[in-house]
Design a protein around this motif. Sequence first.
Motif, PDB file in Angstrom:
ATOM      1  N   ASP A  21       0.828  -1.206   0.000  1.00 12.20           N
ATOM      2  CA  ASP A  21       0.000   0.000   0.000  1.00 12.20           C
ATOM      3  C   ASP A  21       0.864   1.259   0.000  1.00 12.20           C
ATOM      4  N   VAL A  22       1.947   1.232   0.761  1.00  6.82           N
ATOM      5  CA  VAL A  22       2.855   2.377   0.791  1.00  6.82           C
ATOM      6  C   VAL A  22       3.483   2.587  -0.585  1.00  6.82           C
ATOM      7  N   LEU A  23       3.918   1.507  -1.223  1.00  7.07           N
ATOM      8  CA  LEU A  23       4.585   1.637  -2.517  1.00  7.07           C
ATOM      9  C   LEU A  23       3.614   2.073  -3.606  1.00  7.07           C
ATOM     10  N   ARG A  24       2.385   1.598  -3.538  1.00 10.39           N
ATOM     11  CA  ARG A  24       1.383   2.056  -4.515  1.00 10.39           C
ATOM     12  C   ARG A  24       1.074   3.534  -4.316  1.00 10.39           C
ATOM     13  N   ALA A  25       1.007   3.969  -3.066  1.00 13.93           N
ATOM     14  CA  ALA A  25       0.790   5.397  -2.808  1.00 13.93           C
ATOM     15  C   ALA A  25       1.959   6.214  -3.343  1.00 13.93           C
ATOM     16  N   PHE A  26       3.172   5.695  -3.185  1.00 14.34           N
ATOM     17  CA  PHE A  26       4.352   6.401  -3.684  1.00 14.34           C
ATOM     18  C   PHE A  26       4.313   6.558  -5.203  1.00 14.34           C
ATOM     19  N   THR A  27       3.988   5.486  -5.918  1.00 10.47           N
ATOM     20  CA  THR A  27       3.962   5.584  -7.378  1.00 10.47           C
ATOM     21  C   THR A  27       2.769   6.384  -7.887  1.00 10.47           C
ATOM     22  N   GLY A  28       1.745   6.537  -7.058  1.00 11.87           N
ATOM     23  CA  GLY A  28       0.570   7.275  -7.488  1.00 11.87           C
ATOM     24  C   GLY A  28      -0.385   6.448  -8.314  1.00 11.87           C
ATOM     25  N   ASP A  29      -0.189   5.122  -8.322  1.00 10.50           N
ATOM     26  CA  ASP A  29      -1.035   4.243  -9.126  1.00 10.50           C
ATOM     27  C   ASP A  29      -1.548   3.125  -8.223  1.00 10.50           C
ATOM     28  N   PRO A  30      -2.762   3.277  -7.658  1.00 10.90           N
ATOM     29  CA  PRO A  30      -3.259   2.281  -6.709  1.00 10.90           C
ATOM     30  C   PRO A  30      -3.534   0.921  -7.333  1.00 10.90           C
ATOM     31  N   ALA A  31      -3.606   0.853  -8.658  1.00  6.10           N
ATOM     32  CA  ALA A  31      -3.904  -0.412  -9.324  1.00  6.10           C
ATOM     33  C   ALA A  31      -2.655  -1.193  -9.700  1.00  6.10           C
ATOM     34  N   ALA A  32      -1.488  -0.569  -9.611  1.00  9.56           N
ATOM     35  CA  ALA A  32      -0.250  -1.207 -10.070  1.00  9.56           C
ATOM     36  C   ALA A  32       0.494  -1.838  -8.905  1.00  9.56           C
ATOM     37  N   GLU A  33       0.813  -3.111  -9.043  1.00  9.03           N
ATOM     38  CA  GLU A  33       1.612  -3.788  -8.038  1.00  9.03           C
ATOM     39  C   GLU A  33       3.077  -3.377  -8.182  1.00  9.03           C
ATOM     40  N   PRO A  34       3.771  -3.164  -7.068  1.00  5.07           N
ATOM     41  CA  PRO A  34       5.207  -2.864  -7.177  1.00  5.07           C
ATOM     42  C   PRO A  34       5.967  -4.101  -7.630  1.00  5.07           C
ATOM     43  N   LEU A  35       7.130  -3.890  -8.193  1.00  2.00           N
ATOM     44  CA  LEU A  35       8.021  -4.999  -8.493  1.00  2.00           C
ATOM     45  C   LEU A  35       8.445  -5.654  -7.187  1.00  2.00           C
ATOM     46  N   ARG A  36       8.392  -6.980  -7.126  1.00  2.00           N
ATOM     47  CA  ARG A  36       8.841  -7.687  -5.929  1.00  2.00           C
ATOM     48  C   ARG A  36       9.999  -8.599  -6.282  1.00  2.00           C
ATOM     49  N   ALA A  37      11.096  -8.428  -5.555  1.00  2.00           N
ATOM     50  CA  ALA A  37      12.296  -9.225  -5.775  1.00  2.00           C
ATOM     51  C   ALA A  37      12.524 -10.125  -4.570  1.00  2.00           C
ATOM     52  N   HIS A  38      12.662 -11.429  -4.807  1.00  2.00           N
ATOM     53  CA  HIS A  38      12.823 -12.393  -3.720  1.00  2.00           C
ATOM     54  C   HIS A  38      14.210 -13.013  -3.661  1.00  2.00           C
TER      55      HIS A  38
END
Length: 238
Positions: free
Chosen positions: A171-188
Amino acid sequence: MTHRAASWGRPGGLPGGPMATRPVHFTWLLDCSYSMRGDRIAQLNYAIREALPELRAVAAEQPAARLLLRALTFSTTAAWLHRTPVPVEDFTWRDVEVDGMTNLGEALSLAARDLRAPAMPARALKPVLALVTDGVPTDDWRAGLAAVDATPWGREAVRVAIAVGRDADGDVLRAFTGDPAAEPLRAHNGKQLAAAVRWASTTAVRAASQPVADPPEGAAGQPFAPPVLGGDEDDEVW
């Protein structure tokens, strides 16, 4: 005739010399809290070093833009690792180390101070803000994000976010990008993190280097869809 021919023969093909370039300010915001210790911080340092040649290649594709890099780290406090913007061709990465909490809000507030004149010239292209984090902010990140959004350059910035591991707050990362529908890139793992850093940095620079007339008001959002990073489940270690 001789004088005119000499004038048009200058680099750029125009009288007076080559066309002036416009700066693209690229800022890394890097989580250096204790949860990034060990392999995560080592792989982050490696990923940014490995992305630099590709960033230089992308910058060379944009003759009207001049890419300037710097980095800001945040843990218990936020601090510039590179305060003065450095041309990409001269940029040398200095490894970062872990220390303390996850004060993202302070980092965003610090970045916001340089998203206005005179740090940002009027003729600049859109800046890039690239956030990498593996956890949950430990301070008032909403106030920091509001400070970024309160600046014209912050609202127009191309923003990309990379979540390291499973615990980063989407939720924090989506707020940062300004796009609530876009999932952030996740690296494992390290391989995925290197791929994410390469993709995020080069794609964002290409997007920022394109002049846009009358950009919309409000947070810019991501002008692209992040890829899904593949990999075998057995390789996921974070």
